[in-house]
Motif scaffolding. Structure first.
Motif, PDB file in Angstrom:
ATOM      1  N   ALA A 187      47.298  29.924  41.942  1.00  0.00           N
ATOM      2  CA  ALA A 187      46.112  29.386  42.588  1.00  0.00           C
ATOM      3  C   ALA A 187      45.343  28.504  41.617  1.00  0.00           C
ATOM      4  O   ALA A 187      45.411  28.682  40.386  1.00  0.00           O
ATOM      5  N   THR A 188      44.609  27.625  42.137  1.00  0.00           N
ATOM      6  CA  THR A 188      43.742  26.790  41.314  1.00  0.00           C
ATOM      7  C   THR A 188      42.489  27.593  40.975  1.00  0.00           C
ATOM      8  O   THR A 188      42.312  28.740  41.428  1.00  0.00           O
TER       9      THR A 188
ATOM     10  N   ASN B 298      39.683  27.364  42.042  1.00  0.00           N
ATOM     11  CA  ASN B 298      38.875  27.723  43.207  1.00  0.00           C
ATOM     12  C   ASN B 298      39.596  28.717  44.101  1.00  0.00           C
ATOM     13  O   ASN B 298      39.160  29.012  45.205  1.00  0.00           O
ATOM     14  N   GLY B 299      40.730  29.231  43.610  1.00  0.00           N
ATOM     15  CA  GLY B 299      41.440  30.271  44.334  1.00  0.00           C
ATOM     16  C   GLY B 299      42.401  29.765  45.389  1.00  0.00           C
ATOM     17  O   GLY B 299      42.878  30.553  46.213  1.00  0.00           O
ATOM     18  N   THR B 300      42.733  28.438  45.380  1.00  0.00           N
ATOM     19  CA  THR B 300      43.623  27.894  46.415  1.00  0.00           C
ATOM     20  C   THR B 300      44.988  27.577  45.806  1.00  0.00           C
ATOM     21  O   THR B 300      45.083  26.919  44.767  1.00  0.00           O
ATOM     22  N   ALA B 301      46.010  28.086  46.485  1.00  0.00           N
ATOM     23  CA  ALA B 301      47.388  27.748  46.061  1.00  0.00           C
ATOM     24  C   ALA B 301      48.017  26.895  47.176  1.00  0.00           C
ATOM     25  O   ALA B 301      48.070  27.325  48.328  1.00  0.00           O
ATOM     26  N   GLN B 302      48.475  25.702  46.853  1.00  0.00           N
ATOM     27  CA  GLN B 302      49.089  24.829  47.872  1.00  0.00           C
ATOM     28  C   GLN B 302      50.271  24.081  47.258  1.00  0.00           C
ATOM     29  O   GLN B 302      50.303  23.823  46.073  1.00  0.00           O
TER      30      GLN B 302
ATOM     31  N   VAL C 268      48.942  38.110  47.204  1.00  0.00           N
ATOM     32  CA  VAL C 268      48.099  37.718  46.073  1.00  0.00           C
ATOM     33  C   VAL C 268      47.876  38.966  45.198  1.00  0.00           C
ATOM     34  O   VAL C 268      47.444  40.015  45.694  1.00  0.00           O
TER      35      VAL C 268
END
Length: 480
Positions: A12-13, A15-19, A36
């Protein structure tokens, strides 16, 4: 993935986002789980579902017929495309003319849309109902259509050796090209020199002649077509059949004369068949082969019989025949002969004059007579065979004129004469015999009769002027 297993461990980044992007998931319905885990080992997960739709595979496509002509309907057939999910695959067809969109779709292309020399491409695109797969193409060039020839025939259909032959035909070309033809004539398999539609005579009877016609459209020759005739014999033609005389009597001779021709120049044979009906039907009484023929009434016909003749002309292979009109044998007039006046040297007041005559009828009819007496060329009232002795005088010339009748018609008159008191001393014959009288024949000619035996018999004869001559002994006066 419930199908592909783990496929990403993306962090994840901040900011908590994994894409991330992925293009390797298999086709089908996926249960996707994301888990997670924090640094202490605690975790949480979430579940979602979606379907990856796989494209149908590229098909193969073909155009038929091949080769194709402008008269052909083009048919496209696509096969071989499969869908990963097993869905049914359909195909969409698009036609391109010389590489450009034509506006025609569907698996068939009508012949009316095509022209010789065009390049037509069909494009087949598969579909599983959701999306389409890669298309496939086939291309074909519209070929030149071969010209055709039909209805080849030779006229006349039953030719003679003297007939010119004409070859006729019909042509067609699916492309609308102008069609010319080439001719080849053969006889018994041998090629003849004529290259036109006419083959000139003469030929021989039995010859087998073939006309072969080959079409050409300027690009290609079509398949030749032919017709054959056999040279046949020409039937002879009867030009005339003449029967004479027009009026026929018993004992006449009927003559038949015919003329004929043969276009092949064959030698002709003439045969005459005579038929006579005597009341029980026509019977063939005589048959002769000659250029002309006669039928003698003495042997073959009588009064009231019907007669006709049939002429048959043969050239050795075929015959022609013609029948004359029917002739009815007419009644023959009777004749009177041996007309005598007795006595030959009558004496006035002593001897009755008696007229004696014999008659004949070729038809066999009974002959009767009528009598006319003339004295010195003047008519009298006597109409029987006798003139009384009291009514005659010395020096008178009495003539008995006899008319025969057969019950139907009178015959020619005949006569005899005497001079009363002529047989005396010093009487002499007139001209070349002793005179028994003088007279005038039916044509007005003077004649002198001679003395002969009373009642002589014998056959009479009639000359061309209908004068009757009867033979007999000639007696001369004594003294002369």
């Amino acid at each position: 993935s419930s199908i592909d297993g783990g496929f990403s461990s993306q962090q994840a980044t901040s900011n908590g986002t994994a894409q991330f992007n992925i293009a390797t998931l298999s086709s089908g319905s996926h249960d996707i789980t994301v888990t997670v885990t924090d640094t202490t080992g605690l975790y949480a997960d979430a579940l979602t579902q979606f379907t990856i739709n796989g494209l149908p595979t590229q098909p193969t496509v073909s155009i038929s017929p091949n080769p194709a002509y402008s008269s052909d309907t083009l048919n496209a057939n696509a096969t071989g495309s499969t869908d990963p999910e097993g869905a049914a695959v359909t195909y969409a067809y698009e036609w391109l003319l010389n590489g450009s969109v034509s506006g025609f779709t569907g698996p068939t292309l009508a012949s009316s849309a095509t022209t010789k020399g065009e390049n037509w491409t069909v494009r087949a695109t598969p579909s599983d109902g959701i999306t389409t797969g890669p298309f496939a193409e086939d291309i074909i060039t519209i070929a030149n259509a071969f010209p055709t020839v039909s209805n080849v025939s030779i006229a006349p259909t039953n030719p003679s050796p003297q007939d010119d032959l004409t070859c006729s035909y019909a042509t067609a070309d699916a492309d609308g090209d102008s069609v010319s033809v080439e001719f080849q004539w053969t006889m018994g398999g041998n090629i003849l020199s004529s290259t036109t539609d006419v083959l000139e005579a003469p030929f021989q009877q039995g010859d087998s002649i073939t006309c072969s016609v080959t079409p050409f459209d300027g690009t290609d020759y079509g398949t030749p077509s032919d017709a054959t005739v056999i040279i046949s014999n020409t039937v002879p033609v009867i030009n005339s059949l003449t029967v004479t005389p027009v009026n026929v009597y018993t004992d006449d001779i009927i003559q038949a004369t015919g003329s004929a021709s043969d276009a092949d120049g064959d030698t002709l044979t003439y045969t005459y068949d005579w038929f006579v009906d005597s009341g029980s039907g026509f019977v063939n009484v005589q048959s002769n082969t000659a250029l002309s023929d006669n039928l003698d009434g003495v042997f073959f016909f009588d009064k009231d019989d019907q007669v006709y003749v049939t002429l048959t002309v043969s050239d050795g292979s075929a015959v022609a025949s013609q029948t004359s009109s029917t002739i009815v044998v007419q009644n023959t007039a009777p004749s009177a002969f041996n007309v005598l006046v007795t006595p030959a040297d009558p004496v006035a007041g002593v001897d009755d004059l008696e007229c004696i005559a014999q008659g004949n009828d070729l038809d066999g009819d009974t002959v009767t007579f009528t009598y006319i007496w003339e004295v010195n060329g003047t008519s009298t009232n006597y109409a029987s065979t006798i003139v009384p002795a009291a009514d005659i005088a010395d020096g008178e010339m009495w003539e008995c004129i006899v008319t025969p009748n057969d019950g139907l018609v009178d015959g020619a008159t005949n006569s005899a004469s005497v001079v009363v008191g002529a047989n005396v001393e010093g009487a002499t014959g007139v001209a070349w015999c002793a005179s028994a009288g003088a007279g005038v024949d039916p044509t007005g000619n003077q004649f002198v009769s001679c003395l002969s035996e009373t009642g002589i018999a014998g056959e009479e004869s009639t000359d061309a002027s209908s004068f009757t001559v009867q033979p007999g002994s000639i007696f001369v006066f004594s003294p002369e």
